[in-house]
Scaffold this active site. Structure first.
Site, PDB file in Angstrom:
ATOM      1  N   LYS A 178       0.856  -1.188   0.000  1.00 43.04           N
ATOM      2  CA  LYS A 178       0.000   0.000   0.000  1.00 43.04           C
ATOM      3  C   LYS A 178       0.893   1.239   0.000  1.00 43.04           C
ATOM      4  CE  LYS A 178       0.580   1.391   4.528  1.00 43.04           C
ATOM      5  NZ  LYS A 178       1.764   2.241   4.606  1.00 43.04           N
TER       6      LYS A 178
ATOM      7  N   ASP B 258      -1.221  -1.437  11.098  1.00 47.87           N
ATOM      8  CA  ASP B 258      -1.878  -1.325   9.796  1.00 47.87           C
ATOM      9  C   ASP B 258      -2.230  -2.675   9.173  1.00 47.87           C
ATOM     10  OD1 ASP B 258       0.703  -2.044   9.234  1.00 47.87           O
ATOM     11  OD2 ASP B 258       1.102  -0.467   7.782  1.00 47.87           O
TER      12      ASP B 258
END
Length: 270
Positions: free
Chosen positions: A8, A133
């Site tokens: 990401k 995350d």
């Protein structure tokens, strides 16, 4: 069964305050991209095992987040012994969330392969126990991340069709290193508001707060950002707290890429 955990990028990262628990509250848009590792899980004939190939991963295999994800589920479910293999491609210490993605995909793959019946909400709760995350990669779609980066809100950001260039300058920056030099502050304008603007405005308004302290310490990062703009990027930034720099282009950069051979580079269409 095999899956491909993806990286990401962070579209902006605002560090707003230090928490009583020592962590920081942040605001960032997490956006999935196509640079991937490969993860395979098979039933084992004997004892459970975890093996690695590709980029060298420091630490014992049992300290890897993939193995920790397996151990976490094994506390609540009677999982059989497995053979798990991770082929590491996404660089570490790069701000791309590769290790978190590997852990989240392990949870999803085990849930699917052994029909555990866990919902996305259940998997998110397990993922939060593995890292701030990790939970993002369960649903793996653009979100506005807040608090420690593990609480998510919907956000309308669509980069479909944009060309992304990721450049990792073979420089690993630990999370502890990155946070050591930051000065949290509440922004004058919310990131959600800025990202709703035309992407042509992002260059001057969408900021990764880690750049302020890390660029003076690692001048190559500022140089790479400037180079991406010289190549025609509409927006360029550091991703997360790591050292990967990325550029968003309307069309692919022309000609050979001007980066040293030891750098890791990925490019593709979002």
């Amino acid at each position: 069964m095999i899956q491909f955990p993806n990286a990401k990028i962070n579209l902006g990262l605002q560090l707003v305050e230090k928490r009583p628990d020592g962590f920081h509250n942040l605001v960032s848009c997490f956006y999935p991209v196509g640079w991937t590792d490969a993860l395979e899980i098979l039933p084992a004939q004997g004892e459970a095992s975890f093996t690695l190939s590709g980029l060298p991963v420091p630490g014992a295999p049992t300290a890897n987040l993939c193995w920790k994800a397996y151990e976490l589920l094994r506390k609540d479910f009677e999982l059989p012994a497995i053979q798990m293999h991770l082929h590491k491609v996404i660089p570490m210490g790069a701000g791309l969330g590769g290790g978190s993605a590997d852990a989240a995909f392990t949870l999803k793959l085990l849930n699917q392969q052994f029909e555990l019946g866990l919902s996305d909400e259940n998997l998110i709760e397990y993922a939060r126990q593995l890292g701030s995350d990790c939970a993002f990669f369960i649903q793996n779609q653009p979100v506005l991340a807040v608090e420690k980066g593990d609480v998510f809100a919907p956000i309308e950001v669509n980069l479909k069709g944009w060309h992304l260039l990721l450049v990792y300058p073979n420089l690993a920056i630990s999370t502890a290193q990155a946070y050591a030099g930051v000065s949290p502050r509440f922004p004058e304008k919310s990131l959600k508001t800025i990202l709703a603007q035309d992407i042509s405005t992002w260059k001057t308004e969408v900021v990764n707060d880690f750049e302020e302290s890390l660029f003076p310490k690692y001048p190559v990062l500022a140089e790479l950002k400037a180079q991406l703009y010289e190549m025609g990027a509409v927006y360029a930034s550091m991703s997360g707290s790591g050292s990967t720099m990325y550029g968003l282009f309307q069309t692919p950069p022309a000609g050979p890429l001007p980066f040293p051979r030891e750098y890791s580079v990925w490019q593709g269409v979002l």
